[in-house]
Design an enzyme around this catalytic site. Structure first.
Site, mmCIF file in Angstrom:
data_model
loop_
_atom_site.group_PDB
_atom_site.id
_atom_site.type_symbol
_atom_site.label_atom_id
_atom_site.label_comp_id
_atom_site.label_asym_id
_atom_site.label_seq_id
_atom_site.Cartn_x
_atom_site.Cartn_y
_atom_site.Cartn_z
ATOM 1 N N ASP A 215 -21.685 4.055 56.976
ATOM 2 C CA ASP A 215 -20.662 4.863 57.628
ATOM 3 C C ASP A 215 -20.799 4.779 59.157
ATOM 4 O OD1 ASP A 215 -18.562 6.873 57.157
ATOM 5 O OD2 ASP A 215 -19.937 8.261 58.157
ATOM 6 N N GLU A 239 -18.888 0.159 58.424
ATOM 7 C CA GLU A 239 -17.554 0.640 58.793
ATOM 8 C C GLU A 239 -17.356 0.626 60.306
ATOM 9 O OE1 GLU A 239 -14.938 4.767 58.654
ATOM 10 O OE2 GLU A 239 -17.088 4.786 58.966
#
Ligand SMILES: *[C@@H]1O[C@H](CO)[C@@H](O)[C@H](O)[C@H]1NC(C)=O
Ligand SMILES: *[C@@H]1O[C@H](CO)[C@@H](O)[C@H](O)[C@H]1NC(C)=O
Ligand SMILES: *[C@@H]1O[C@H](CO)[C@@H](O)[C@H](O)[C@H]1NC(C)=O
Ligand SMILES: *[C@@H]1O[C@H](CO)[C@@H](O)[C@H](O)[C@H]1NC(C)=O
Length: 486
Positions: A215, A239
């Site tokens: 993330d 990400e």
């Protein structure tokens, strides 16, 4: 060599063998799950009110484990699940950790996670876990409940990343300030970085994790990610929520792979707005300029942070449902077959159409239908990839103009369009030989043709996509043909 040395070396070898590399992930197709929204272990189907967010609707590890047939039946051989640590109350998505040493009890705790991963491995389904190392779950400056990061010096001093920080790529603020107000961990503090680096190794080894999705990558310095992913020792994809090819590419050396956001932004735009297919060639040129290895990036159809393809938000309330569905099929065909390790977000196979968060996190338990049109459509795509072993092949452009983009990977030939006029093109660049019979995987008994004079006519009607494979490969797989025609 002492017995202890032998045991240690044997243990190291064992870890090395089970840890999955980017190279090994190339044959994988990933199904992304929000753990709380997929299914419940007891089979119940509670009402989940998307307007009253956030809260736990009840999905858990056991619910996934009990429905692996549904996932595998579509052809997926990997899943991506939500972050697993204990979270702040109601944070069903898992991105708001509270106690890093505990596996979320709402999902079924450590035993539930072990059981799910074991069940997946028995079926050769690999498990990718979403992990967060940028922040903890509280938005205030009282850290006393965060485990183990309970002291102010475990965090950067208080500031919030602004929209203009993102727009101007103010990296100091992006790395040191808070995303959405969340307590921003200070990875320059060696206690914090050592803990996180050991934590990921421990998670991977304890649960036999096959890969990680990381993330909020730009929010932490790349030097940290290099340490973190090396310690994880498995395939990692990160990400970087941005359409800028150069910016996204800049994180590949430290993370290994990134979610292919440039794919998502460019292809969704081409299909939704029915733009010229020339844009596909431009897209590949842009990546080529970055010298990126696209075969290990992870393109995706949709995800939990964006409105779903079929949503009113994406189509600006325009175009009817059937038109949207046809465009979704072309875009999905392209995403799942083209170079990279592709990801499908749960619910796409049931035509979910939620607008952005919280509406794109619908419960799936009322919709686990293996006979739905899109479920079968995805099944056909992944089946064609499987019998041609396309995941391990490079990609060659076969044709490009304003109305058609066609390519092949080994004996998998794909033609896609964003246009609804009839598209008929003579294809002379392809992997087939004269006299070879090829069939469109979506109508494997009806839409077959023979290669003559080293060419064939590709005809797409009303926005359809076609995948051609040699008929000889299909005949070896009569079981699939029966299920496809039934
Ligand atoms: C954090 O999780 C661990 C492992 O489950 C547990 O032993 C500990 O009590 C938890 N700490 C708090 C404050 O809840
Ligand atoms: C911080 O939170 C803890 C636990 O909720 C509470 O007991 C404590 O009083 C808080 N500290 C401050 C300074 O507010
Ligand atoms: C095709 O699917 C079968 C059955 O799931 C699997 O054993 C095989 O490894 C797959 N082959 C490829 C190339 O993905
Ligand atoms: C075979 O294809 C070539 C190249 O497209 C074309 O010039 C030729 O006329 C074709 N021959 C026949 C018999 O169709």
């Amino acid at each position: 060599m002492s017995k202890l040395q032998f045991v240690l070396i044997a243990a190291l070898l064992l870890v090395a063998v089970s840890a999955k590399t980017a190279q090994e992930w190339k044959t994988r197709n990933i199904y992304q799950i929000i753990t709380d929204r997929f299914a419940l272990g007891d089979g119940s189907k509670p009402y989940c009110d998307l307007n009253k967010q956030p809260y736990y609707c009840g999905g858990n590890f056991k619910g996934i484990e009990n429905n692996l047939d549904y996932i595998q039946g579509m052809g997926f051989n990997a899943i991506w699940i939500s972050p697993v640590p204990d979270n702040y109350p109601n944070q069903f998505h898992g991105y708001a950790a509270k106690n890093m040493t505990e596996i979320n009890s709402h999902f079924g705790g450590a035993d539930g996670l072990k059981s799910l991963i074991d069940a997946c491995h028995k079926r050769d389904i690999w498990v990718m876990i979403d992990v967060v190392a940028n922040h903890m779950g509280n938005t205030d400056q009282n850290y006393s409940e965060n485990i183990p990061f309970n002291s102010p010096d475990h965090y950067h001093s208080y500031c919030i990343i602004s929209d203009s920080d993102f727009a101007t790529k103010n990296m100091y603020n992006i790395q040191h300030c808070r995303l959405a107000g969340l307590a921003d961990l200070n990875q320059e503090n060696s206690y914090v970085s050592n803990y996180l680096v050991n934590w990921i190794k421990d998670l991977v080894q304890t649960y036999n994790v096959d890969g990680i999705r990381i993330d909020t990558v730009p929010e932490v310095h790349p030097d940290f990610w290099k340490q973190y992913t090396t310690s994880a020792g498995v395939f990692a994809t990160g990400e970087v929520f941005d359409g800028d090819f150069g910016y996204v590419a800049s994180y590949i050396p430290s993370v290994g792979s990134v979610l292919n956001y440039p794919w998502y932004f460019n292809m969704r735009d081409i299909f939704v707005n029915q733009k010229d297919m020339w844009g596909v060639r431009t897209y590949y040129q842009n990546w080529a300029n970055q010298h990126a290895d696209l075969s290990i990036l992870t393109p995706f159809v949709d995800n939990h942070d964006n409105p779903r393809f079929l949503s009113d938000q994406v189509f600006n309330n325009g175009k009817d449902r059937n038109t949207r569905i046809q465009l979704l099929k072309g875009y999905t065909t392209f995403t799942l077959t083209s170079i990279g390790i592709p990801i499908l977000y749960y619910g796409t196979e049931q035509y979910f159409s939620g607008n952005t968060d919280p509406y794109d996190r619908e419960p799936l338990w009322n919709s686990l239908n293996t006979n739905s049109d899109m479920y079968k459509y995805v099944q056909s795509i992944l089946y064609a990839k499987n019998i041609t072993n396309a995941g391990l092949q490079g990609q060659t452009e076969a044709y490009c103009d304003q109305d058609l983009y066609a390519f092949f990977r080994g004996k998998l030939f794909v033609g896609v369009t964003s246009k609804f006029n009839q598209v008929t093109r003579q294809i002379v660049t392809h992997p087939f030989s004269n006299g070879e019979v090829i069939c469109n995987i979506f109508y494997p008994t009806q839409d077959c043709l023979t290669i003559t004079n080293n060419s064939f006519n590709l005809v797409l009607i009303g926005g359809e996509a076609k995948i051609f494979v040699p008929k000889s490969l299909l005949q070896k797989s009569s079981q699939f043909l029966r299920s496809a025609s039934s």
